[in-house]
Design a protein around this motif. Structure first.
Motif, PDB file in Angstrom:
ATOM      1  N   ASN A   1       0.802  -1.221   0.000  1.00 40.70           N
ATOM      2  CA  ASN A   1       0.000   0.000   0.000  1.00 40.70           C
ATOM      3  C   ASN A   1       0.832   1.267   0.000  1.00 40.70           C
ATOM      4  O   ASN A   1       0.341   2.326  -0.394  1.00 40.70           O
ATOM      5  N   GLU A   2       2.077   1.190   0.407  1.00 42.59           N
ATOM      6  CA  GLU A   2       2.982   2.321   0.183  1.00 42.59           C
ATOM      7  C   GLU A   2       3.179   2.530  -1.315  1.00 42.59           C
ATOM      8  O   GLU A   2       3.208   3.673  -1.797  1.00 42.59           O
ATOM      9  N   GLN A   3       3.299   1.431  -2.042  1.00 41.15           N
ATOM     10  CA  GLN A   3       3.465   1.546  -3.489  1.00 41.15           C
ATOM     11  C   GLN A   3       2.172   2.000  -4.168  1.00 41.15           C
ATOM     12  O   GLN A   3       2.201   2.771  -5.130  1.00 41.15           O
ATOM     13  N   LEU A   4       1.031   1.545  -3.671  1.00 40.08           N
ATOM     14  CA  LEU A   4      -0.237   2.004  -4.240  1.00 40.08           C
ATOM     15  C   LEU A   4      -0.443   3.491  -3.957  1.00 40.08           C
ATOM     16  O   LEU A   4      -0.975   4.223  -4.806  1.00 40.08           O
ATOM     17  N   TRP A   5      -0.017   3.953  -2.797  1.00 39.84           N
ATOM     18  CA  TRP A   5      -0.078   5.384  -2.451  1.00 39.84           C
ATOM     19  C   TRP A   5       0.682   6.219  -3.491  1.00 39.84           C
ATOM     20  O   TRP A   5       0.233   7.303  -3.882  1.00 39.84           O
ATOM     21  N   LEU A   6       1.801   5.707  -3.957  1.00 37.12           N
ATOM     22  CA  LEU A   6       2.569   6.410  -4.991  1.00 37.12           C
ATOM     23  C   LEU A   6       1.884   6.312  -6.346  1.00 37.12           C
ATOM     24  O   LEU A   6       1.852   7.282  -7.112  1.00 37.12           O
ATOM     25  N   ALA A   7       1.348   5.154  -6.657  1.00 37.42           N
ATOM     26  CA  ALA A   7       0.688   4.965  -7.955  1.00 37.42           C
ATOM     27  C   ALA A   7      -0.548   5.833  -8.100  1.00 37.42           C
ATOM     28  O   ALA A   7      -0.967   6.142  -9.218  1.00 37.42           O
ATOM     29  N   LEU A   8      -1.147   6.245  -6.980  1.00 36.07           N
ATOM     30  CA  LEU A   8      -2.386   7.030  -6.995  1.00 36.07           C
ATOM     31  C   LEU A   8      -2.149   8.533  -6.878  1.00 36.07           C
ATOM     32  O   LEU A   8      -3.097   9.293  -6.659  1.00 36.07           O
ATOM     33  N   ILE A   9      -0.916   8.986  -7.010  1.00 35.61           N
ATOM     34  CA  ILE A   9      -0.654  10.425  -7.026  1.00 35.61           C
ATOM     35  C   ILE A   9      -1.491  11.075  -8.125  1.00 35.61           C
ATOM     36  O   ILE A   9      -1.571  10.569  -9.247  1.00 35.61           O
ATOM     37  N   PHE A  10      -2.148  12.181  -7.800  1.00 31.13           N
ATOM     38  CA  PHE A  10      -3.064  12.951  -8.637  1.00 31.13           C
ATOM     39  C   PHE A  10      -4.477  12.368  -8.683  1.00 31.13           C
ATOM     40  O   PHE A  10      -5.350  12.957  -9.299  1.00 31.13           O
ATOM     41  N   ASN A  11      -4.700  11.232  -8.040  1.00 31.55           N
ATOM     42  CA  ASN A  11      -6.069  10.758  -7.827  1.00 31.55           C
ATOM     43  C   ASN A  11      -6.305  10.814  -6.322  1.00 31.55           C
ATOM     44  O   ASN A  11      -6.352   9.801  -5.634  1.00 31.55           O
ATOM     45  N   GLY A  12      -6.429  12.035  -5.833  1.00 33.98           N
ATOM     46  CA  GLY A  12      -6.414  12.275  -4.396  1.00 33.98           C
ATOM     47  C   GLY A  12      -7.501  11.564  -3.633  1.00 33.98           C
ATOM     48  O   GLY A  12      -7.247  10.982  -2.571  1.00 33.98           O
ATOM     49  N   GLN A  13      -8.742  11.586  -4.158  1.00 34.36           N
ATOM     50  CA  GLN A  13      -9.817  10.968  -3.404  1.00 34.36           C
ATOM     51  C   GLN A  13      -9.635   9.460  -3.306  1.00 34.36           C
ATOM     52  O   GLN A  13      -9.989   8.834  -2.302  1.00 34.36           O
ATOM     53  N   GLU A  14      -9.054   8.844  -4.347  1.00 33.70           N
ATOM     54  CA  GLU A  14      -8.846   7.398  -4.292  1.00 33.70           C
ATOM     55  C   GLU A  14      -7.684   7.048  -3.362  1.00 33.70           C
ATOM     56  O   GLU A  14      -7.741   6.061  -2.612  1.00 33.70           O
ATOM     57  N   ALA A  15      -6.629   7.847  -3.396  1.00 35.25           N
ATOM     58  CA  ALA A  15      -5.514   7.634  -2.469  1.00 35.25           C
ATOM     59  C   ALA A  15      -5.989   7.789  -1.029  1.00 35.25           C
ATOM     60  O   ALA A  15      -5.575   7.034  -0.139  1.00 35.25           O
ATOM     61  N   TYR A  16      -6.867   8.750  -0.802  1.00 37.48           N
ATOM     62  CA  TYR A  16      -7.410   8.997   0.530  1.00 37.48           C
ATOM     63  C   TYR A  16      -8.261   7.821   0.999  1.00 37.48           C
ATOM     64  O   TYR A  16      -8.163   7.375   2.147  1.00 37.48           O
ATOM     65  N   ALA A  17      -9.089   7.288   0.112  1.00 41.73           N
ATOM     66  CA  ALA A  17      -9.913   6.131   0.472  1.00 41.73           C
ATOM     67  C   ALA A  17      -9.044   4.926   0.777  1.00 41.73           C
ATOM     68  O   ALA A  17      -9.286   4.193   1.745  1.00 41.73           O
ATOM     69  N   ASN A  18      -8.030   4.699  -0.038  1.00 41.37           N
ATOM     70  CA  ASN A  18      -7.180   3.526   0.174  1.00 41.37           C
ATOM     71  C   ASN A  18      -6.377   3.645   1.472  1.00 41.37           C
ATOM     72  O   ASN A  18      -6.178   2.655   2.190  1.00 41.37           O
ATOM     73  N   TRP A  19      -5.941   4.853   1.809  1.00 46.21           N
ATOM     74  CA  TRP A  19      -5.227   5.046   3.082  1.00 46.21           C
ATOM     75  C   TRP A  19      -6.153   4.767   4.263  1.00 46.21           C
ATOM     76  O   TRP A  19      -5.761   4.103   5.232  1.00 46.21           O
ATOM     77  N   ARG A  20      -7.397   5.216   4.175  1.00 45.39           N
ATOM     78  CA  ARG A  20      -8.321   5.001   5.289  1.00 45.39           C
ATOM     79  C   ARG A  20      -8.644   3.520   5.480  1.00 45.39           C
ATOM     80  O   ARG A  20      -8.781   3.052   6.610  1.00 45.39           O
ATOM     81  N   ARG A  21      -8.759   2.778   4.407  1.00 48.86           N
ATOM     82  CA  ARG A  21      -9.121   1.361   4.560  1.00 48.86           C
ATOM     83  C   ARG A  21      -7.945   0.526   5.052  1.00 48.86           C
ATOM     84  O   ARG A  21      -8.141  -0.536   5.635  1.00 48.86           O
ATOM     85  N   THR A  22      -6.703   0.983   4.840  1.00 48.03           N
ATOM     86  CA  THR A  22      -5.528   0.186   5.228  1.00 48.03           C
ATOM     87  C   THR A  22      -4.703   0.819   6.340  1.00 48.03           C
ATOM     88  O   THR A  22      -3.938   0.136   7.014  1.00 48.03           O
ATOM     89  N   ASP A  23      -4.792   2.167   6.494  1.00 49.64           N
ATOM     90  CA  ASP A  23      -3.947   2.940   7.408  1.00 49.64           C
ATOM     91  C   ASP A  23      -2.472   2.888   7.008  1.00 49.64           C
ATOM     92  O   ASP A  23      -1.589   3.106   7.841  1.00 49.64           O
ATOM     93  N   PHE A  24      -2.217   2.623   5.736  1.00 54.63           N
ATOM     94  CA  PHE A  24      -0.865   2.706   5.180  1.00 54.63           C
ATOM     95  C   PHE A  24      -0.892   3.620   3.959  1.00 54.63           C
ATOM     96  O   PHE A  24      -1.855   3.610   3.193  1.00 54.63           O
ATOM     97  N   PRO A  25       0.198   4.415   3.800  1.00 52.59           N
ATOM     98  CA  PRO A  25       1.385   4.492   4.646  1.00 52.59           C
ATOM     99  C   PRO A  25       1.068   5.131   6.003  1.00 52.59           C
ATOM    100  O   PRO A  25       0.029   5.770   6.175  1.00 52.59           O
ATOM    101  N   LYS A  26       1.975   4.943   6.919  1.00 54.09           N
ATOM    102  CA  LYS A  26       1.810   5.532   8.243  1.00 54.09           C
ATOM    103  C   LYS A  26       2.103   7.027   8.149  1.00 54.09           C
ATOM    104  O   LYS A  26       3.212   7.432   7.824  1.00 54.09           O
ATOM    105  N   LEU A  27       1.096   7.832   8.432  1.00 57.41           N
ATOM    106  CA  LEU A  27       1.207   9.281   8.302  1.00 57.41           C
ATOM    107  C   LEU A  27       1.121   9.951   9.671  1.00 57.41           C
ATOM    108  O   LEU A  27       0.292   9.581  10.497  1.00 57.41           O
TER     109      LEU A  27
END
Length: 528
Positions: A449-475
């Motif tokens: 999910n750290e790698q997915l966080w990078l792959a989703l740059i510029f798709n902010g709402q999707e990166a935000y949803a994926n972070w909430r469901r996994t809590d990764f990366p650790k912010l």
């Protein structure tokens, strides 16, 4: 593509004008079927364009809120609401107010007017899929929302739409995507005017199934058994499996604002800012710790020139030679953590003084051009989701977690080639990165999910949803004295207008949140 845009826009604008009289959801008290001459294909194209081309929504939802929430960007006054968690109901209400009064009204009507028509089998299926995409963005950001009654005509203006639970909405997503995928038939009607796949029915099937996988994985906290079953079914139906299958919209080089939706409005909000936002130290640290070739490719330093990003001089190499890559901390503005001016010699230019702001890195110019593609669903995302599903559920869906993880990395680096002017990343660089960043037992989900966080740059709402469901990366939250929260928000609050005009139904939705409509509350799938 340009020719097609120019031919299509007048018709799309007519469609927009027909529906634009209903600016707020509470004012939708007309029968949409009265506009009997509308073509569902034009309505679909309108909604496709507006999803990533509408300035009002994407400035606020992406640039101001979710990209800073997820610590991709920081540093400038424009993004302080998302970076420092400063409540602004005008920003958090924008998606609701714009979508219900236009895009959702359009797509619901398009589904209804094409339903049961044998000459519109495929356009109906595509509209059903697009409807899911639109509503998923809404429910993922707000929680319980009007769904079954949304976009319908009401003769009695006193009637207000009921809210559906997110669980109910998600169950319907799975039904709609399953049925729409099965309904798509290459031997039936052509998808004329389709801006995602140019009418490719097989690609639309893969997109629908991939969305099913995405939303299945949303449920890993709340209902892992259903998540597993839906993920397996999505895989069996056929997913995005190559670079060619990516769902994207190729925008025009237009500074889209108001009703002009031809440009990539996420990019426009960044490149038209008085100063573009900087990238965070969090993002740079991720690139650095893994020796990621995308660091030099995507992150650059520029001089400041009269607020015209594409006239700036790239001084990255000179800055990096002096101080390395420096971003903005999540709890800082660009002018905090001040860097003294450095002086460098630039061949063909001479001596150049580089200021504090110029030393702090941002996204490369080629990524923020108005004609940058908007990536709705990538091959990389599919591979990372499959890798995670294999780890969580003990599955082997077309390969083990290791193979999907490695394919995801390669695909994420390759997708940058879709941006005009992108420096190439070689196969050797990709393989070196993979060999140096193998999955570590016990840390697989975090690394994926750290790698997915990078792959989703510029798709902010999707990166935000994926972070909430996994809590990764650790912010680490970017809290300052002016912050209204000491933690990263987990949702958006309901608009004040909705709470006033639809009070009884909003109250029920708020009860499901624990009795308080606050952005620290969690949506249904974000609760364990």
């Amino acid at each position: 593509m340009k020719k097609y845009f120019n031919q299509m826009i007048p018709a799309v604008l007519i469609s927009m004008l027909i529906f634009s009289s209903c600016k707020k959801f509470g004012d939708v008290n007309i029968d949409p079927h009265k506009s009997s001459g509308l073509d569902p294909a034009l309505q679909l194209a309108n909604v496709q364009l507006r999803y990533s081309g509408n300035f009002e929504v994407n400035e606020k939802v992406s640039t101001i809120l979710t990209m800073p929430f997820i610590q991709h960007t920081a540093g400038i006054y424009l993004v302080k609401t998302g970076q420092f968690y400063i409540k602004n109901r005008g920003y958090t209400s924008a998606l609701w107010n714009v979508n219900y009064g236009n895009d959702i009204l359009n797509i619901v009507d398009a589904v209804d007017r094409s339903q049961g028509d044998p000459s519109k089998t495929n356009i109906n299926a595509a509209c059903r899929i697009m409807k899911v995409l639109l509503f998923a963005r809404m429910t993922d950001l707000y929680g319980d929302i009007p769904y079954k009654q949304a976009g319908k005509g009401y003769k009695d203006g006193v009637i207000r739409p009921e809210f559906d639970t997110q669980e109910t909405i998600y169950n319907d997503f799975f039904k709609e995507l399953t049925e729409a995928s099965a309904q798509l038939d290459p031997s039936k009607d052509q998808l004329k005017g389709d801006l995602f796949y140019n009418g490719n029915i097989v690609a639309w099937k893969k997109f629908a199934n991939s969305l099913r996988l995405r939303y299945a994985m949303r449920l890993v906290k709340r209902n892992p058994e259903k998540a597993k079953a839906e993920a397996q079914a999505a895989f069996a139906a056929g997913l995005i499996s190559s670079h060619e299958d990516i769902c994207k919209l190729m925008h025009e080089n237009v500074q889209s604002k108001d009703d002009d939706v031809r440009g990539n409005s996420v990019a426009v909000t960044i490149n038209s800012a008085e100063l573009p936002p900087k990238v965070t130290t969090t993002l740079i640290a991720q690139f650095v710790k893994t020796n990621d070739p995308r660091l030099k490719n995507m992150i650059r330093c520029y001089t400041e020139v009269n607020s015209k990003p594409f006239d700036r001089m790239d001084v990255t190499d000179y800055v990096v030679a002096e101080i390395g890559y420096v971003g903005v901390k999540p709890a800082s503005y660009t002018y905090n953590d001040w860097l003294n001016t450095i002086t460098v010699q630039i061949p063909g230019f001479g001596e150049k003084r580089i200021t504090n702001a110029e030393q702090k890195a941002e996204f490369a110019n080629y990524l923020i051009k108005s004609d940058a593609p908007f990536l709705h669903f990538t091959h990389a995302e599919v591979e990372f989701l499959l890798a995670e599903a294999n780890i969580r559920f003990g599955l082997n869906m077309g390969g083990d977690a290791k193979s999907h993880y490695e394919k995801g990395i390669a695909a994420a680096m390759k997708q940058l080639s879709l941006f005009q002017g992108a420096p190439p990343i070689t196969e050797t660089q990709v393989m070196n990165f993979i060999n140096s960043n193998k999955l570590i037992p016990g840390k697989e989900i975090e690394m994926i999910n750290e790698q997915l966080w990078l792959a989703l740059i510029f798709n902010g709402q999707e990166a935000y949803a994926n972070w909430r469901r996994t809590d990764f990366p650790k912010l680490i939250p970017g809290v300052m004295a002016e912050s209204n929260s000491k933690e990263i928000p987990r949702r958006l609050e309901y608009p004040l207008e909705e709470t006033e005009q639809n009070a009884a139904n909003v109250a029920k939705a708020v009860q499901a949140l624990g009795g308080l409509d606050d952005w620290t509350k969690r949506v249904w799938w974000d609760k364990q």
